[in-house]
Design a protein around this motif. Structure first.
Motif, mmCIF file in Angstrom:
data_model
loop_
_atom_site.group_PDB
_atom_site.id
_atom_site.type_symbol
_atom_site.label_atom_id
_atom_site.label_comp_id
_atom_site.label_asym_id
_atom_site.label_seq_id
_atom_site.Cartn_x
_atom_site.Cartn_y
_atom_site.Cartn_z
ATOM 1 N N ALA A 775 0.829 -1.207 0.000
ATOM 2 C CA ALA A 775 0.000 0.000 0.000
ATOM 3 C C ALA A 775 0.865 1.260 0.000
ATOM 4 N N ARG A 779 0.743 3.959 -3.010
ATOM 5 C CA ARG A 779 0.338 5.344 -2.733
ATOM 6 C C ARG A 779 1.321 6.318 -3.368
ATOM 7 N N LEU A 799 -4.658 -0.066 -5.038
ATOM 8 C CA LEU A 799 -4.685 0.386 -3.656
ATOM 9 C C LEU A 799 -6.036 0.074 -3.005
ATOM 10 N N GLY A 805 -5.476 -0.014 1.969
ATOM 11 C CA GLY A 805 -5.367 0.936 0.862
ATOM 12 C C GLY A 805 -6.635 1.736 0.675
#
Length: 1015
Positions: A775, A779, A799, A805
């Motif tokens: 995650a 990101r 995600l 996420g």
């Protein structure tokens, strides 16, 4: 009837059917009228069905019994799960009686009512005493004054099973040996006596689902007072009821994890492990293992593992319920001596015609009652009345599931007999030896119980009549007489000695079982039968040696083992049970018996099944033998997993043998051998040269990934990344990238994300990994405005695949730091993910229209009346996005929820609508959603497919299975919501919803192999 089904969650509520159901008119929304009940059933030739009783006389019968007078005793269940409390006075035990002999009940008596028997799942009538199974209690209700109402309540067992759960305790039956037989599913867990103390079996083991040795569902036997307890078989999923024939053979059905077409019929070989979970680790059947079976139904029961008893028959999908052995003479010959069984899922009551299969059995299907024209027909139990007719209980419900029972206003009882046969009961006189012996012939269990107890109390006075019965031509009557003759103090031994030499193999089997039951001298009896012509008799000889530590027992076992032909799995498993705890002595005696000429197909079979201290050495010799083909190797490597000693030494020997040559067979041997070594520094150093050679041979494979992970070979991580990127949507790729994340190879992964040739695959496989580390990496891509929009959209979708996420996306949207160009992608992905704890925020931040055409749905009653177009529905199903994303139909789609290829054969029209509109109203056992949190912050949501002391395995909504080490799991919590989106209707217009339901209703199973009974 109360089973594992759920009416309310299509992703969770699937049971497949065994029957081909032609396109027929859907049953009315409220179910059929009692007046039409018989006409809606297809009945086997030579038989007719009549309606004995129906609502309002009874409601929802979960289990029945028939007493010696022909009265039908009913567990009437209303207060179950979401209906709990519907009837404040509590559920009832009813007695239904036909006083004018016209074949219909005209008298109802409430034997007992109370909240303490809510959801009773079993009833056994024994004279004026009635055993009621209602988890977590098993009660004995007694009618002291004979008025048809219980006056006394006692406990037989307590704290046994989970209340309000059909995987708990089931019905008791009286056996021909004077013992009680019963079972419980995998929510039974343990048995406690009436004082609340743990029950201990005849071998000093607590009867508890602990893996030492018992697991999950169990079949059991005990004395009439609960003493002399014995576990007959274990490791079932939900063995719903059992039956015992006159010879003492125990039969039952067992339900699979829904949608896997693995419902099975079992001969309960005594002390056998029946393979629902891994015998030693308790791992679920989907956990990868060496020598995996070729098809799912066989994988489901670990049929390739040594130490697992085979199945008599796999019947496909279903919801199996009541079972009995028909030992009467009223029905046509095809049904006599056969198993009669109810399966509520495919709306059928059927017979299984049994035939010998080596030391075991096989069976074919003969339908008796088929409810394909009224899919509310849900047969819950079947019993034999004293006149020889069948009595079939019908839960009568739009779906199979007690977890979400749809109807509490209906219930039926059918009688099945040849046309014109009146419901008139024979008169029994239990006070005289002649009368009681005549009653012992009855096809009805309750009559036989009264006859047995009367004859047993008469002792020698009953002997002449029992000898007459033993001399009859009916082998089942003879066996019933033998069980009592064997108990006579003065002459019992003489009768057993004669029976052990009987011409009928089944009588010899019954005699040997009677010797065991009466704690007689087993070795002489086994010696007499050790070379019997019948493999089934020799099977019983092997079972009789269970936990016999005498030297004579080992020699007898060797005699039996030397007769194994290498092809009879039933016989092999009986040998394995007989040698349990005495393997070294048994193997030594056998090797001496065969003069060490063990390397034959039969000898290899015995080694494969064995658990001796030298078994691993012999396994290594088989594997190293050039005559052992590459295809055979997984079988023998799997056997290593069940050895307590000698494995390391055997593997070292294999690795030494494997230094030469580079063929695929040698590479496999070395890779499998290495995978079984500990991963400590000393092993790694010792094995380094061999590891290098093996890795070169298996590069790019699952074995390569496993070995790199096991021995933490950092220099091989770039190769692991290559594998991950080559297989981003496969388990191989997921496993590979999760290794890199676990090893914190951030730089390696970050470099791949910067590489234009690798970035898309890296995003894809990172999303599938559902790791906290993933995650964080994803990101960075989402928030990196320098990256291409298409890659950032893919990273956004990835995600959203994990709850962790998803929370980050919601946080960014709340703070308005999420790029506006990504809002539609994030919104759709989060709505599709359906995280319950994020729903309010997602609805607010990413609002969806109320429905596809902005119109509210019409009332459900109107939807039920609409006729849809199945062809249009098929298109909608395949293109909507949610349906095919989570379900397989005809081999297409993903398996998050159950396979829907046969859903139309299981759920009625209204149940299908409810499943779509209210998916969380009732979630099936084994399909509950769980949230897992690891110590590093990883959050995963899905269905738990396996839990062991070492690992938890979860299947996510993307159909990918991920494993987490138990030591890293900080929290594992069951969720209240279904994985299926609760607002699926927003993706459909009302017409499309009707079309989808119409299409789902056409998805029905192929008809199984079946014979039709001759008129």
């Amino acid at each position: 009837m109360i089973r594992v089904a759920s009416l309310a969650a299509l992703a969770i509520a699937l049971w497949s059917s065994n029957f081909a159901c032609a396109e027929t008119k859907s049953p009315p929304a409220a179910g059929g009228r009692p007046a039409d009940a018989v006409a809606a059933l297809d009945v086997a030739p030579g038989l007719e069905a009549t309606l004995f009783a129906a609502e309002p006389m009874l409601l929802s019968p979960s289990d029945i019994d028939v007493d010696h007078l022909g009265r039908i005793w009913v567990c009437e269940v209303v207060n179950y799960r979401h209906r709990n409390g519907t009837r404040p006075e509590g559920d009832r035990i009813l007695i239904l009686e036909d006083t004018d002999h016209d074949g219909r009940a005209d008298k109802q008596t409430v034997f007992y009512q109370g909240r303490d028997i809510d959801t009773a799942l079993g009833i056994c009538v024994l004279g004026n005493r009635v055993i009621v199974s209602v988890a977590p209690d098993i009660f004995i209700l007694t009618d002291v004054d004979g008025d048809g109402r219980a006056d006394k309540k006692e406990s037989l067992f307590t704290k046994t099973g989970q209340a309000q759960h059909d995987h708990s305790t089931h019905a008791f039956v009286f056996g021909p040996d004077g013992r009680l037989y019963w079972n419980m599913g995998n929510s039974g867990k343990a048995v406690f006596d009436k004082q609340g103390q743990p029950v201990v079996d005849l071998y000093g083991r607590a009867v508890v689902d602990s893996g030492k040795p018992f697991r999950d569902g169990m079949a059991m036997s005990c004395g009439m007072d609960g003493s002399r307890f014995e576990v007959l078989g274990y490791n079932f999923r939900n063995d719903y009821e059992l039956a015992v024939d006159a010879f003492g053979t125990v039969w039952q059905s067992d339900n699979d994890d829904d949608g896997n077409r693995g419902v099975r019929i079992n001969y309960v070989m005594e002390h056998g492990n029946f393979g629902y979970k891994d015998e030693l680790t308790g791992a679920g059947w989907k956990t990868p293992r060496t020598n995996l079976e070729a098809d799912v139904p066989h994988q489901h029961w670990h049929q390739n593992d040594p130490g697992v008893v085979p199945n008599v028959l796999l019947t496909g999908g279903g919801s199996p319920t009541g079972i009995c052995v028909y030992e009467g003479e009223l029905l046509p010959p095809v049904f006599r001596g056969q198993l009669i069984h109810c399966d509520a899922g495919p709306n059928v009551c059927r017979a299984y015609t049994l035939q010998p299969d080596g030391a075991g059995y096989k069976a074919e299907i003969v339908n008796i009652l088929d409810g394909k024209r009224d899919q509310w027909f849900r047969p819950s139990d079947v019993c034999v009345a004293p006149d020889g007719s069948l009595i079939v209980a019908d839960w009568y419900d739009p779906g199979v599931g007690g977890h979400r029972m749809g109807d509490v206003d209906k219930g039926r009882i059918f009688r099945v007999a040849p046309p014109g046969a009146r419901y008139v009961m024979p008169k029994y006189d239990f006070s005289t030896p002649a009368g009681a012996a005549d009653a012992l012939k009855s096809p009805n269990l309750a009559a036989r119980y009264l006859a047995w107890t009367a004859l047993e109390s008469m002792h020698e006075k009953a002997e002449p009549e029992l000898l007459k019965l033993y001399a009859s031509a009916n082998p089942r009557w003879r066996a019933r007489a033998l069980w009592l003759l064997a108990r006579l103090p003065a002459s019992g031994k003489q009768h057993l000695e004669r029976a052990l030499k009987d011409a009928d193999a089944n009588i010899r089997i019954a005699a040997l079982r009677a010797v065991r039951e009466l704690q007689g001298e087993l070795p002489p009896a086994v010696k007499l039968l050790a070379h019997d012509a019948s493999p089934q008799v020799r099977r019983e000889c092997a079972l009789a040696l269970y936990h016999d530590s005498s030297a004579e027992a080992a020699k007898l076992w060797a005699e039996l083992a030397s007769q194994h032909d290498g092809r009879d799995r039933w016989y092999l498993e009986a040998l394995g049970i007989g040698a349990d705890g005495q393997w070294d002595a048994c193997l030594a005696a056998w090797l001496a018996k065969v003069n060490d000429q063990w390397n034959t197909p039969a000898g290899r079979d015995i080694i494969w099944r064995s658990r001796g201290s030298h078994t691993a050495e012999y396994l290594a010799r088989i594997i190293a033998d050039p005559a052992t083909t590459r295809e055979e190797l997984p079988r023998y490597f799997r056997a290593f997993d069940f050895q307590a000693t000698g494995t390391r030494e055997a593997l070292v020997r294999l690795l030494a043998m494997g230094n030469a040559g580079d063929d695929k067979r040698q590479a496999y041997i070395m890779a499998e051998s290495l995978s079984r070594f500990p991963s400590d520094a000393q092993s790694k150093q010792e094995l380094a040269p061999i590891l290098a050679r093996v890795l070169a041979r298996v590069e790019g494979t699952e074995e390569f990934v496993h070995l790199v992970d096991k021995f933490s070979l950092a220099d091989r991580y770039p190769q692991v990344l290559t594998i991950a990127l080559a297989h981003p949507d496969e388990q191989l790729g997921i496993d590979a990238v999760r290794i890199l994340l676990a090893k914190k190879e951030w730089k390696l992964l970050a470099a791949a994300l910067k590489d234009s040739q690798q970035a898309a695959s890296t995003v894809q496989v990172l999303g599938n990994s559902e790791s906290a580390g993933a995650a964080g990496l994803l990101r960075r891509v989402v928030t990196d405005a320098q990256q291409p929009l298409e890659l950032r959209q893919a990273a956004t979708r990835a995600l959203a695949r994990s709850r962790n996420g998803g929370m980050q996306l919601v946080e960014m949207a709340e703070k308005k730091t999420l790029d506006a160009a990504l809002l539609p992608t994030a919104g759709f992905a989060l709505h599709a993910a359906g995280y319950g704890n994020l729903k309010a925020q997602v609805d607010r931040l990413f609002p969806l229209p109320p429905s596809k055409d902005a119109k509210p749905l019409p009332p459900v009653a109107e939807l039920l009346q609409r006729k849809g177009d199945s062809r249009r529905g098929k298109v909608v199903f395949e293109t909507t996005g949610t349906c095919a994303k989570c379900h397989i139909v005809g081999g297409q789609g993903k398996e998050v929820g159950p396979n829907l290829s046969e859903i139309g054969g299981k759920l009625s029209r209204e149940a299908l609508f409810e499943s779509i509109l209210y998916p969380s109203a009732g979630i099936s056992h084994n399909y509950e959603a769980y949230t897992l949190v690891t110590t590093d912050g990883t959050v995963a949501t899905g269905i738990v497919t396996s839990q062991t002391p070492e690992a938890v395995t979860i299947k996510g909504i993307d159909a990918i299975v991920r494993s987490y080490k138990r030591s890293e799991v900080e929290q594992l919590e069951k969720q209240k919501l279904s994985l299926m989106p609760a607002d699926l209707q927003k993706l459909l217009t009302a017409d499309e919803l009707v079309d989808v339901v119409q299409y789902l209703g056409t998805l029905k199973p192929a008809k199984p192999s079946s014979k039709t009974a001759a008129r």
